[in-house]
Design a protein around this motif. Structure first.
Motif, PDB file in Angstrom:
ATOM      1  N   ARG A  51       0.796  -1.236   0.000  1.00 46.98           N
ATOM      2  CA  ARG A  51       0.000   0.000   0.000  1.00 46.98           C
ATOM      3  C   ARG A  51       0.826   1.283   0.000  1.00 46.98           C
ATOM      4  NH1 ARG A  51      -2.319   0.573   6.103  1.00 46.98           N
ATOM      5  NH2 ARG A  51      -0.351   0.035   7.115  1.00 46.98           N
ATOM      6  N   HIS A  52       2.033   1.264   0.570  1.00 48.76           N
ATOM      7  CA  HIS A  52       2.869   2.463   0.603  1.00 48.76           C
ATOM      8  C   HIS A  52       4.099   2.336  -0.296  1.00 48.76           C
ATOM      9  CE1 HIS A  52       0.379   4.070   3.725  1.00 48.76           C
ATOM     10  NE2 HIS A  52       0.695   3.115   4.581  1.00 48.76           N
ATOM     11  N   GLU A  53       4.115   1.359  -1.165  1.00 46.76           N
ATOM     12  CA  GLU A  53       5.267   1.105  -2.031  1.00 46.76           C
ATOM     13  C   GLU A  53       5.035   1.701  -3.418  1.00 46.76           C
ATOM     14  OE1 GLU A  53       7.979  -0.171  -0.722  1.00 46.76           O
ATOM     15  OE2 GLU A  53       6.951  -0.558   1.175  1.00 46.76           O
ATOM     16  N   ILE A  54       6.104   1.782  -4.182  1.00 49.15           N
ATOM     17  CA  ILE A  54       6.037   2.357  -5.532  1.00 49.15           C
ATOM     18  C   ILE A  54       5.063   1.583  -6.425  1.00 49.15           C
ATOM     19  CG2 ILE A  54       8.004   1.073  -6.453  1.00 49.15           C
ATOM     20  CD1 ILE A  54       8.752   3.729  -7.927  1.00 49.15           C
ATOM     21  N   ASP A  55       4.944   0.272  -6.218  1.00 41.19           N
ATOM     22  CA  ASP A  55       4.039  -0.528  -7.050  1.00 41.19           C
ATOM     23  C   ASP A  55       2.576  -0.132  -6.869  1.00 41.19           C
ATOM     24  OD1 ASP A  55       6.127  -1.833  -8.205  1.00 41.19           O
ATOM     25  OD2 ASP A  55       5.792  -3.740  -7.192  1.00 41.19           O
ATOM     26  N   ALA A  56       2.238   0.488  -5.756  1.00 38.29           N
ATOM     27  CA  ALA A  56       0.866   0.943  -5.546  1.00 38.29           C
ATOM     28  C   ALA A  56       0.519   2.091  -6.499  1.00 38.29           C
ATOM     29  CB  ALA A  56       0.661   1.368  -4.100  1.00 38.29           C
ATOM     30  N   GLN A  57       1.530   2.812  -6.996  1.00 39.10           N
ATOM     31  CA  GLN A  57       1.281   3.853  -7.984  1.00 39.10           C
ATOM     32  C   GLN A  57       0.975   3.243  -9.346  1.00 39.10           C
ATOM     33  OE1 GLN A  57       4.571   6.581  -7.883  1.00 39.10           O
ATOM     34  NE2 GLN A  57       4.294   7.005  -5.722  1.00 39.10           N
ATOM     35  N   LEU A  58       1.628   2.133  -9.631  1.00 39.44           N
ATOM     36  CA  LEU A  58       1.389   1.429 -10.890  1.00 39.44           C
ATOM     37  C   LEU A  58       0.114   0.592 -10.846  1.00 39.44           C
ATOM     38  CD1 LEU A  58       4.841   0.065 -12.032  1.00 39.44           C
ATOM     39  CD2 LEU A  58       3.156   1.158 -13.478  1.00 39.44           C
ATOM     40  N   PHE A  59      -0.135   0.008  -9.707  1.00 35.71           N
ATOM     41  CA  PHE A  59      -1.280  -0.890  -9.525  1.00 35.71           C
ATOM     42  C   PHE A  59      -2.105  -0.390  -8.337  1.00 35.71           C
ATOM     43  CE2 PHE A  59       2.416  -3.339 -11.035  1.00 35.71           C
ATOM     44  CZ  PHE A  59       1.962  -3.692 -12.287  1.00 35.71           C
ATOM     45  N   PRO A  60      -3.020   0.541  -8.578  1.00 33.08           N
ATOM     46  CA  PRO A  60      -3.790   1.146  -7.486  1.00 33.08           C
ATOM     47  C   PRO A  60      -4.587   0.149  -6.644  1.00 33.08           C
ATOM     48  CG  PRO A  60      -4.104   2.362  -9.537  1.00 33.08           C
ATOM     49  CD  PRO A  60      -3.331   1.127  -9.875  1.00 33.08           C
ATOM     50  N   CYS A  61      -4.806  -1.057  -7.143  1.00 35.00           N
ATOM     51  CA  CYS A  61      -5.543  -2.049  -6.348  1.00 35.00           C
ATOM     52  C   CYS A  61      -4.831  -2.327  -5.020  1.00 35.00           C
ATOM     53  CB  CYS A  61      -5.743  -3.348  -7.126  1.00 35.00           C
ATOM     54  SG  CYS A  61      -4.224  -4.236  -7.512  1.00 35.00           S
ATOM     55  N   PHE A  62      -3.504  -2.105  -4.969  1.00 35.96           N
ATOM     56  CA  PHE A  62      -2.755  -2.374  -3.741  1.00 35.96           C
ATOM     57  C   PHE A  62      -3.076  -1.384  -2.627  1.00 35.96           C
ATOM     58  CE2 PHE A  62       0.710  -4.431  -6.505  1.00 35.96           C
ATOM     59  CZ  PHE A  62       0.206  -5.701  -6.277  1.00 35.96           C
ATOM     60  N   THR A  63      -3.764  -0.293  -2.943  1.00 29.91           N
ATOM     61  CA  THR A  63      -4.085   0.703  -1.918  1.00 29.91           C
ATOM     62  C   THR A  63      -5.455   0.478  -1.293  1.00 29.91           C
ATOM     63  OG1 THR A  63      -5.037   2.257  -3.511  1.00 29.91           O
ATOM     64  CG2 THR A  63      -2.657   2.443  -3.079  1.00 29.91           C
ATOM     65  N   ASP A  64      -6.107  -0.609  -1.685  1.00 31.13           N
ATOM     66  CA  ASP A  64      -7.465  -0.869  -1.212  1.00 31.13           C
ATOM     67  C   ASP A  64      -7.609  -2.354  -0.862  1.00 31.13           C
ATOM     68  OD1 ASP A  64     -10.400  -0.012  -1.040  1.00 31.13           O
ATOM     69  OD2 ASP A  64     -10.482  -1.686  -2.470  1.00 31.13           O
ATOM     70  N   LEU A  65      -7.978  -2.625   0.371  1.00 33.98           N
ATOM     71  CA  LEU A  65      -8.074  -4.010   0.828  1.00 33.98           C
ATOM     72  C   LEU A  65      -9.083  -4.817   0.014  1.00 33.98           C
ATOM     73  CD1 LEU A  65      -7.286  -6.281   2.730  1.00 33.98           C
ATOM     74  CD2 LEU A  65      -8.899  -5.347   4.407  1.00 33.98           C
ATOM     75  N   SER A  66     -10.230  -4.252  -0.307  1.00 33.65           N
ATOM     76  CA  SER A  66     -11.223  -5.002  -1.080  1.00 33.65           C
ATOM     77  C   SER A  66     -10.708  -5.289  -2.493  1.00 33.65           C
ATOM     78  CB  SER A  66     -12.566  -4.282  -1.116  1.00 33.65           C
ATOM     79  OG  SER A  66     -12.440  -3.034  -1.735  1.00 33.65           O
ATOM     80  N   ALA A  67      -9.915  -4.375  -3.062  1.00 35.35           N
ATOM     81  CA  ALA A  67      -9.328  -4.620  -4.380  1.00 35.35           C
ATOM     82  C   ALA A  67      -8.262  -5.717  -4.301  1.00 35.35           C
ATOM     83  CB  ALA A  67      -8.731  -3.336  -4.944  1.00 35.35           C
ATOM     84  N   CYS A  68      -7.529  -5.775  -3.201  1.00 34.02           N
ATOM     85  CA  CYS A  68      -6.557  -6.865  -3.013  1.00 34.02           C
ATOM     86  C   CYS A  68      -7.279  -8.200  -2.903  1.00 34.02           C
ATOM     87  CB  CYS A  68      -5.698  -6.614  -1.775  1.00 34.02           C
ATOM     88  SG  CYS A  68      -4.473  -5.308  -1.992  1.00 34.02           S
ATOM     89  N   ARG A  69      -8.438  -8.191  -2.278  1.00 36.21           N
ATOM     90  CA  ARG A  69      -9.251  -9.411  -2.173  1.00 36.21           C
ATOM     91  C   ARG A  69      -9.700  -9.853  -3.569  1.00 36.21           C
ATOM     92  NH1 ARG A  69     -12.929  -7.372   0.881  1.00 36.21           N
ATOM     93  NH2 ARG A  69     -11.692  -7.649   2.755  1.00 36.21           N
ATOM     94  N   ARG A  70     -10.164  -8.899  -4.380  1.00 37.34           N
ATOM     95  CA  ARG A  70     -10.587  -9.238  -5.747  1.00 37.34           C
ATOM     96  C   ARG A  70      -9.401  -9.748  -6.575  1.00 37.34           C
ATOM     97  NH1 ARG A  70     -13.521  -4.609  -4.839  1.00 37.34           N
ATOM     98  NH2 ARG A  70     -12.084  -3.300  -6.045  1.00 37.34           N
ATOM     99  N   LEU A  71      -8.225  -9.148  -6.379  1.00 32.70           N
ATOM    100  CA  LEU A  71      -7.033  -9.607  -7.089  1.00 32.70           C
ATOM    101  C   LEU A  71      -6.705 -11.054  -6.719  1.00 32.70           C
ATOM    102  CD1 LEU A  71      -4.562  -9.141  -8.899  1.00 32.70           C
ATOM    103  CD2 LEU A  71      -3.408  -8.127  -6.904  1.00 32.70           C
TER     104      LEU A  71
END
Length: 188
Positions: A51-71
């Motif tokens: 959620r606080h890493e550079i990859d969260a800028q590329l993959f916004p799903c990492f900033t949202d728990l429900s989106a991580c669940r869907r992933l």
């Protein structure tokens, strides 16, 4: 919104050329094999890892728990999902309610029969303790056991600790990619 570009590496490994070996689990940690009942914990670890890493800028799903669940649901529902290469790292002892989930890894097989490692994540408090290497080696062993000979992953070029980890177990850069990402003003 502004568009920025991120340099990423596609790394690969020939499983036949590098001995995988039995992974060493760091003291105080355990690896739990994939089970559908662990999906929520995998999603939570993804969220807290990225959620606080550079990859969260590329993959916004990492900033949202429900989106991580869907992933996680998407990864595990794919035809090529490899349960034997999917692990959850936990810290702590018995009973299981005292265990703290702290690492996750999954792998899938593409239509060409090659493996792809998905989202190697270790929560910040557990990094640099050997958890990532243990997860990675366990995943690779599962890929080899499934009969795969080549495994790939992608990593953001600025993520030097991850690149060192991957190179340390035998991955090498096969290709450089440029990925665009739309960033809102608060992401800069």
């Amino acid at each position: 919104m502004a568009v920025t570009y991120f340099k990423r590496y596609r790394m690969e490994m020939d499983l036949g050329k590098i001995p995988i070996g039995r992974p060493v689990v760091p003291p105080g940690y355990q690896l739990l094999p994939w089970h559908v009942d662990l999906l929520e914990l995998h999603a939570e670890v993804k969220y807290f890892s990225f959620r606080h890493e550079i990859d969260a800028q590329l993959f916004p799903c990492f900033t949202d728990l429900s989106a991580c669940r869907r992933l996680m649901q998407d990864i595990t529902s794919r035809t090529g999902f490899l349960p034997g290469a999917t692990w959850l790292a936990v810290f702590g002892g018995h009973p299981s309610w005292l265990m703290e989930p702290c690492g996750t890894i999954q792998a899938v097989v593409d239509s060409a029969g090659e493996g792809w490692i998905q989202n190697v994540g270790v929560v910040p408090e557990h990094r640099r303790r050997g958890v990532g290497q243990c997860l990675l080696r366990s995943c690779l062993a599962g890929c080899a056991q499934a009969g795969l000979t080549r495994v790939h992953l992608e990593v953001t070029a600025d993520n030097l600790p991850a690149i060192r980890l991957y190179e340390g177990v035998g991955f090498s850069v096969a290709r450089t990619l440029i990925k665009p990402a739309e960033l809102s003003w608060h992401s800069w």
